[in-house]
Design a protein around this motif. Structure first.
Motif, mmCIF file in Angstrom:
data_model
loop_
_atom_site.group_PDB
_atom_site.id
_atom_site.type_symbol
_atom_site.label_atom_id
_atom_site.label_comp_id
_atom_site.label_asym_id
_atom_site.label_seq_id
_atom_site.Cartn_x
_atom_site.Cartn_y
_atom_site.Cartn_z
ATOM 1 N N GLN A 1 0.851 -1.189 0.000
ATOM 2 C CA GLN A 1 0.000 0.000 0.000
ATOM 3 C C GLN A 1 0.885 1.236 0.000
ATOM 4 O O GLN A 1 1.903 1.281 0.703
ATOM 5 C CB GLN A 1 -0.915 0.015 1.223
ATOM 6 C CG GLN A 1 -1.976 1.119 1.182
ATOM 7 C CD GLN A 1 -2.876 1.053 2.404
ATOM 8 O OE1 GLN A 1 -2.471 1.443 3.493
ATOM 9 N NE2 GLN A 1 -4.103 0.570 2.222
ATOM 10 N N THR A 2 0.519 2.237 -0.773
ATOM 11 C CA THR A 2 1.312 3.460 -0.862
ATOM 12 C C THR A 2 1.194 4.271 0.423
ATOM 13 O O THR A 2 0.086 4.564 0.872
ATOM 14 C CB THR A 2 0.865 4.319 -2.057
ATOM 15 O OG1 THR A 2 0.978 3.544 -3.254
ATOM 16 C CG2 THR A 2 1.740 5.559 -2.182
ATOM 17 N N ARG A 3 2.324 4.599 0.999
ATOM 18 C CA ARG A 3 2.390 5.468 2.171
ATOM 19 C C ARG A 3 3.357 6.606 1.879
ATOM 20 O O ARG A 3 4.121 6.560 0.897
ATOM 21 C CB ARG A 3 2.876 4.685 3.401
ATOM 22 C CG ARG A 3 2.037 3.444 3.741
ATOM 23 C CD ARG A 3 0.703 3.801 4.362
ATOM 24 N NE ARG A 3 -0.162 2.645 4.545
ATOM 25 C CZ ARG A 3 -0.307 1.989 5.688
ATOM 26 N NH1 ARG A 3 0.381 2.351 6.762
ATOM 27 N NH2 ARG A 3 -1.128 0.963 5.772
ATOM 28 N N LEU A 4 3.349 7.639 2.715
ATOM 29 C CA LEU A 4 4.261 8.764 2.555
ATOM 30 C C LEU A 4 5.339 8.687 3.622
ATOM 31 O O LEU A 4 5.048 8.511 4.799
ATOM 32 C CB LEU A 4 3.505 10.092 2.661
ATOM 33 C CG LEU A 4 2.427 10.310 1.594
ATOM 34 C CD1 LEU A 4 1.761 11.675 1.775
ATOM 35 C CD2 LEU A 4 2.999 10.185 0.188
ATOM 36 N N GLY A 5 6.601 8.829 3.200
ATOM 37 C CA GLY A 5 7.723 8.717 4.108
ATOM 38 C C GLY A 5 8.350 10.058 4.418
ATOM 39 O O GLY A 5 7.675 11.102 4.452
ATOM 40 N N LEU A 6 9.648 10.040 4.643
ATOM 41 C CA LEU A 6 10.388 11.243 5.000
ATOM 42 C C LEU A 6 10.197 12.322 3.939
ATOM 43 O O LEU A 6 10.392 12.084 2.751
ATOM 44 C CB LEU A 6 11.869 10.901 5.146
ATOM 45 C CG LEU A 6 12.806 12.037 5.565
ATOM 46 C CD1 LEU A 6 12.480 12.528 6.975
ATOM 47 C CD2 LEU A 6 14.264 11.586 5.492
ATOM 48 N N GLY A 7 9.783 13.511 4.371
ATOM 49 C CA GLY A 7 9.577 14.614 3.444
ATOM 50 C C GLY A 7 8.397 14.427 2.517
ATOM 51 O O GLY A 7 8.276 15.142 1.513
ATOM 52 N N GLY A 8 7.521 13.474 2.816
ATOM 53 C CA GLY A 8 6.348 13.255 1.982
ATOM 54 C C GLY A 8 6.605 12.405 0.756
ATOM 55 O O GLY A 8 5.747 12.330 -0.131
ATOM 56 N N ARG A 9 7.774 11.727 0.696
ATOM 57 C CA ARG A 9 8.068 10.877 -0.463
ATOM 58 C C ARG A 9 7.276 9.572 -0.374
ATOM 59 O O ARG A 9 7.317 8.883 0.654
ATOM 60 C CB ARG A 9 9.566 10.591 -0.551
ATOM 61 C CG ARG A 9 10.397 11.801 -0.937
ATOM 62 C CD ARG A 9 11.840 11.406 -1.224
ATOM 63 N NE ARG A 9 12.535 10.994 -0.014
ATOM 64 C CZ ARG A 9 13.160 11.828 0.818
ATOM 65 N NH1 ARG A 9 13.162 13.129 0.571
ATOM 66 N NH2 ARG A 9 13.787 11.366 1.890
ATOM 67 N N PRO A 10 6.576 9.183 -1.448
ATOM 68 C CA PRO A 10 5.777 7.953 -1.418
ATOM 69 C C PRO A 10 6.646 6.702 -1.511
ATOM 70 O O PRO A 10 7.710 6.709 -2.134
ATOM 71 C CB PRO A 10 4.883 8.091 -2.646
ATOM 72 C CG PRO A 10 5.637 8.973 -3.577
ATOM 73 C CD PRO A 10 6.415 9.932 -2.709
ATOM 74 N N PHE A 11 6.182 5.637 -0.867
ATOM 75 C CA PHE A 11 6.818 4.339 -0.978
ATOM 76 C C PHE A 11 5.752 3.274 -0.754
ATOM 77 O O PHE A 11 4.661 3.568 -0.257
ATOM 78 C CB PHE A 11 7.961 4.178 0.047
ATOM 79 C CG PHE A 11 7.499 4.066 1.471
ATOM 80 C CD1 PHE A 11 7.362 2.826 2.090
ATOM 81 C CD2 PHE A 11 7.182 5.206 2.217
ATOM 82 C CE1 PHE A 11 6.923 2.711 3.412
ATOM 83 C CE2 PHE A 11 6.733 5.112 3.530
ATOM 84 C CZ PHE A 11 6.615 3.862 4.132
ATOM 85 N N ASP A 12 6.048 2.042 -1.132
ATOM 86 C CA ASP A 12 5.111 0.940 -0.941
ATOM 87 C C ASP A 12 5.452 0.195 0.342
ATOM 88 O O ASP A 12 6.507 -0.445 0.439
ATOM 89 C CB ASP A 12 5.172 -0.033 -2.122
ATOM 90 C CG ASP A 12 4.531 0.525 -3.369
ATOM 91 O OD1 ASP A 12 3.691 1.439 -3.238
ATOM 92 O OD2 ASP A 12 4.871 0.064 -4.484
#
Length: 230
Positions: A78-89
């Motif tokens: 599922q797509t989430r937002l990481g450091l600085g708002g960068r998306p990752f699965d």
């Protein structure tokens, strides 16, 4: 009067597109010293590698049981937002008979009919989170940090809770300060999410390596008593 989860979900479709266009809150300088961040990354890599090597047979067994228990893949992305708002699965063991990853994602609730028989046990014991050790190794997550929410939830709550996006000043974590203080699982009202976010922001503003070690130790006790996990 508190806003119910049903009310929140009904407004996702209307608010999602506009909320995604909102800029992130300006990232303030982290109070963390460089040495604390370096030690944090060393802990992430070392402990994740050790755990994966030690429990690899168990992970394969869980994946097999999931495939036997219900139709669908063993892993859920599922797509989430990481450091600085960068998306990752983000990676999880699949615990539901649906694979939601769009602009409307409904939180799991107590006795949720979407949760599989095996999935309920995996969620209560947090075993479903173990594949995120791979996210940690890839640098997308940390062992400790604010829990990443579904992108649709980020869009909504970022628009209604002050400072929500400041959580992204640190990498998201498998566990965090909010989780060891009882804020796991469902957030049926905005007040509940606001309390969780307040704990996340406290962590962002007070982070040091010693705090991470404390949260790691408290997590062991929290997993042993699966409150609010369903």
């Amino acid at each position: 009067m508190r806003t119910t989860a049903v009310g929140i979900e009904q407004r996702f479709a209307e608010t999602y597109a506009d909320a995604l266009r909102l800029p992130l809150a300006p990232l303030r300088a982290r109070p963390a010293a460089a040495i604390d961040l370096a030690l944090k990354r060393i802990l992430d890599i070392g402990l994740s590698l050790a755990l994966i090597a030690f429990i690899a047979p168990f992970l394969l067994l869980v994946a097999l049981l999931i495939r036997i228990d219900s139709a669908g893949p063993a892993l859920f992305r599922q797509t989430r937002l990481g450091l600085g708002g960068r998306p990752f699965d983000i990676l999880k063991f699949r615990t539901m008979n649906v694979l939601e990853n769009g602009n409307r994602v409904v939180q799991a609730t107590r006795n949720d009919p979407r949760v599989t028989r095996l999935g309920r046990f995996l969620r209560q014991t947090s075993i479903d989170e173990l594949p995120q050790l791979l996210n940690v190794l890839r640098g997308e997550m940390s062992l400790i940090g604010p829990r990443p929410h579904a992108r649709a939830h980020d869009a909504y709550y970022g628009a209604v809770i002050d400072g929500y996006n400041e959580r992204q000043q640190m990498k998201p974590g498998i566990t965090g300060w909010a989780q060891v203080n009882g804020f796991r699982g469902e957030t049926p009202t905005i007040d509940c999410m606001r309390d969780r976010v307040a704990h996340d922001l406290w962590y962002v503003r007070h982070f040091d390596f010693a705090l991470d070690l404390k949260i790691l130790a408290l997590t062991l006790f929290e997993v042993a008593r699966p409150r609010n996990a369903h």
